[in-house]
Design an enzyme around this catalytic site. Structure first.
Site, short mmCIF file in Angstrom:
data_model
loop_
_atom_site.label_atom_id
_atom_site.label_comp_id
_atom_site.label_asym_id
_atom_site.label_seq_id
_atom_site.Cartn_x
_atom_site.Cartn_y
_atom_site.Cartn_z
N ARG A 23 0.86 -1.19 0.00
CA ARG A 23 0.00 0.00 0.00
C ARG A 23 0.90 1.24 0.00
NH1 ARG A 23 -3.50 -1.27 4.37
NH2 ARG A 23 -4.81 -2.30 2.82
N ASN A 87 -0.76 -0.83 12.91
CA ASN A 87 -0.23 -1.85 12.01
C ASN A 87 0.96 -2.54 12.67
OD1 ASN A 87 -1.73 -1.16 9.45
ND2 ASN A 87 -0.74 0.80 9.84
N ASP A 103 4.71 -4.71 6.32
CA ASP A 103 3.44 -4.95 7.03
C ASP A 103 3.29 -6.45 7.28
OD1 ASP A 103 0.42 -3.67 7.36
OD2 ASP A 103 0.40 -5.78 6.77
N ASP A 105 0.49 -7.95 8.61
CA ASP A 105 -0.92 -8.37 8.60
C ASP A 105 -1.72 -8.05 9.86
OD1 ASP A 105 -0.26 -9.73 6.09
OD2 ASP A 105 0.59 -11.29 7.37
N ASP A 107 -3.32 -6.27 12.95
CA ASP A 107 -3.67 -4.88 13.24
C ASP A 107 -4.44 -4.84 14.54
OD1 ASP A 107 -2.82 -3.80 10.60
OD2 ASP A 107 -4.50 -4.99 9.85
N ASP A 120 -7.37 -9.34 11.86
CA ASP A 120 -6.66 -9.99 10.76
C ASP A 120 -5.76 -11.14 11.17
OD1 ASP A 120 -7.95 -8.23 9.03
OD2 ASP A 120 -6.34 -6.75 9.19
N GLU A 123 -5.63 -13.57 8.26
CA GLU A 123 -4.73 -13.11 7.20
C GLU A 123 -3.28 -13.38 7.58
OE1 GLU A 123 -3.46 -8.93 4.99
OE2 GLU A 123 -5.29 -8.98 6.19
#
EC number: 3.6.1.15
Length: 175
Positions: A23, A87, A103, A105, A107, A120, A123
């Protein structure tokens, strides 16, 4: 090493463990830039996702990056209070192109009353297998979740009373 100068506009880039871009946040204004901490402010900025989608943030935000912590925070200023999106990821690096981090994953969303929710985990479990996160990364991230929760409980760093509000006042001077 140079660090982003106060008042300058920078890009923030997050990557995944495999090196792919995750991102990109455009135009965050640096409010503090040192070897240890970068604090930035933004409002309704463009965010580009790795799949080509893009969107704009909905509210002013104060971002906090620490060179020693495996997390960063975004304090979002809304009508009903300050929300944080945290994050879990590597400490930041700065290379004149952008502020960057990986990152991982996980959060944590923090609500105005300082209650919070870990997000998450599914994830994270999927990417841990798919990208073969080493066991040391898993240990660091679990410790970092505990550290982040401790900061929330203690109202430390970006969670301190008036932290977001005072940095937002500085941000307004650059708009």
């Amino acid at each position: 090493m140079n660090f982003p100068k106060v008042g300058s506009k920078i890009q923030i880039q997050s990557y995944k463990h495999n090196g792919s871009i995750h991102r990109i946040w455009e135009e965050t204004i640096v409010l503090k830039g040192t070897s240890k901490v970068v604090i930035g402010g933004n409002d309704r900025i463009l965010v580009k996702e790795s799949d080509g989608r893009h969107w704009r943030t909905r509210e002013p935000a104060i971002c906090y990056f620490d060179s020693e912590q495996w997390f960063n925070t975004i304090g979002m200023i809304r009508a009903d209070g300050i929300y944080f999106y945290c994050n879990l990821g590597t400490p930041f690096t700065w290379d004149e192109e952008a502020l960057k981090y990986i990152d991982y994953d996980l959060d944590i969303k923090v609500f105005p009353d300082m209650t919070f929710k870990l997000l998450d985990e599914d994830e994270y479990a999927m990417h841990r297998k798919m990208m073969k996160y080493p066991p040391e990364i898993d240990r660091i991230l679990q410790r970092s979740v505990d550290e982040l929760v401790s900061w929330i409980h203690q109202r430390k760093g970006p969670f301190a009373p008036q932290f977001v509000e005072s940095w937002y006042e500085r941000f307004l001077q650059y708009r």
